[in-house]
Motif scaffolding. Structure first.
Motif, short mmCIF file in Angstrom:
data_model
loop_
_atom_site.label_atom_id
_atom_site.label_comp_id
_atom_site.label_asym_id
_atom_site.label_seq_id
_atom_site.Cartn_x
_atom_site.Cartn_y
_atom_site.Cartn_z
N UNK A 18 0.83 -1.21 0.00
CA UNK A 18 0.00 0.00 0.00
C UNK A 18 0.87 1.26 0.00
N UNK A 19 1.89 1.27 0.84
CA UNK A 19 2.76 2.45 0.94
C UNK A 19 3.55 2.71 -0.34
N UNK A 20 3.71 1.69 -1.16
CA UNK A 20 4.38 1.87 -2.45
C UNK A 20 3.39 2.20 -3.56
N UNK A 78 -4.63 -6.87 -4.23
CA UNK A 78 -4.54 -7.92 -5.25
C UNK A 78 -3.08 -8.34 -5.45
N UNK A 79 -2.18 -7.37 -5.48
CA UNK A 79 -0.76 -7.69 -5.62
C UNK A 79 -0.28 -8.54 -4.44
N UNK A 80 -0.83 -8.30 -3.28
CA UNK A 80 -0.47 -9.02 -2.07
C UNK A 80 -1.04 -10.43 -2.04
N UNK A 81 -2.04 -10.71 -2.84
CA UNK A 81 -2.73 -12.01 -2.83
C UNK A 81 -1.98 -13.04 -3.67
N UNK A 82 -0.75 -13.29 -3.31
CA UNK A 82 0.07 -14.24 -4.07
C UNK A 82 -0.58 -15.62 -4.08
N UNK A 86 -6.71 -16.21 -10.68
CA UNK A 86 -7.13 -15.00 -11.38
C UNK A 86 -6.31 -13.77 -11.04
N UNK A 87 -5.30 -13.89 -10.17
CA UNK A 87 -4.49 -12.73 -9.79
C UNK A 87 -3.82 -12.09 -11.01
N UNK A 88 -3.26 -12.90 -11.88
CA UNK A 88 -2.59 -12.38 -13.08
C UNK A 88 -3.55 -11.61 -13.97
N UNK A 89 -4.73 -12.18 -14.19
CA UNK A 89 -5.75 -11.50 -14.99
C UNK A 89 -6.17 -10.20 -14.33
N UNK A 90 -6.34 -10.22 -13.01
CA UNK A 90 -6.75 -9.02 -12.28
C UNK A 90 -5.71 -7.91 -12.43
N UNK A 91 -4.45 -8.26 -12.35
CA UNK A 91 -3.37 -7.27 -12.49
C UNK A 91 -3.39 -6.67 -13.90
N UNK A 92 -3.52 -7.52 -14.90
CA UNK A 92 -3.56 -7.03 -16.29
C UNK A 92 -4.76 -6.12 -16.51
N UNK A 93 -5.93 -6.54 -16.05
CA UNK A 93 -7.13 -5.72 -16.21
C UNK A 93 -6.97 -4.37 -15.52
#
Length: 182
Positions: A18-20, A78-82, A86-93
């Motif tokens: 979050x801080x980044x 989402x980035x933290x949810x390693x 669907x994390x990769x799709x979420x990041x791209x979207x």
């Protein structure tokens, strides 16, 4: 050390994300607006007829700062949810809708393309809605943090369309220079 991280360690990891992420998202949003010359000080925009629902100019800076912070927190979750499906799709979207978002100010304020900016807002909304839906499959709180952004996009779309209707010549409007040089 084959232990899973403690709850405290996981919270600190999320806090670091979050801080980044939040300052990066807010800064990129601010820079997109500055590069485009967005806001009331834009002479072209000031010359346009505005709809009755147009809020004061200062409200846009406040609203977008809050929305970008909420989007940043959501994205950090989402980035933290390693390992989440669907994390990769979420990041791209998220990155696609955010890049489209950053292009709106230059398109509207810089290039004076009011109609195209409206259709870009429609596209951003669709991409942000898809992002929110996928976020919801990973972290419900991340999806809920995106809801005010979706609402604001709807409001911005209405304002954009009304400006388009009120100013059919907006794209060809040339505002005279603030002063003449001889």
């Amino acid at each position: 050390m084959n232990q899973i991280a403690s709850k405290g360690q996981l919270r600190m990891s999320l806090l670091r994300w979050i801080l980044f992420i939040v300052p990066v998202i807010v800064l990129l949003g601010f820079m997109a607006g500055q590069v485009a010359g967005s806001g009331e000080e834009n002479r072209w925009f000031s010359a346009l007829e505005k709809p009755a629902a147009q809020p004061p100019g200062w409200l846009f800076g406040v609203a977008w700062s809050i929305l970008y912070a909420m989007m940043g927190i959501s994205f950090a979750m989402i980035l933290h949810a390693r390992g989440a499906p669907l994390r990769g799709l979420a990041i791209i979207l998220f990155l696609v809708q955010f890049a489209l978002n950053l292009f709106w100010s230059p398109l509207f304020f810089g290039m004076h393309q009011v109609s195209a900016a409206f259709w870009l807002l429609v596209t951003i909304f669709i991409a942000a809605l898809a992002t929110t839906m996928v976020f919801g499959r990973i972290r419900k709180a991340a999806a809920w943090l995106m809801v005010p952004y979706l609402a604001w996009l709807c409001f911005a779309g209405v304002l954009n369309k009304q400006i388009d209707w009120l100013n059919p010549n907006a794209e060809t409007l040339v505002v005279p220079a603030a002063r003449t040089q001889i």
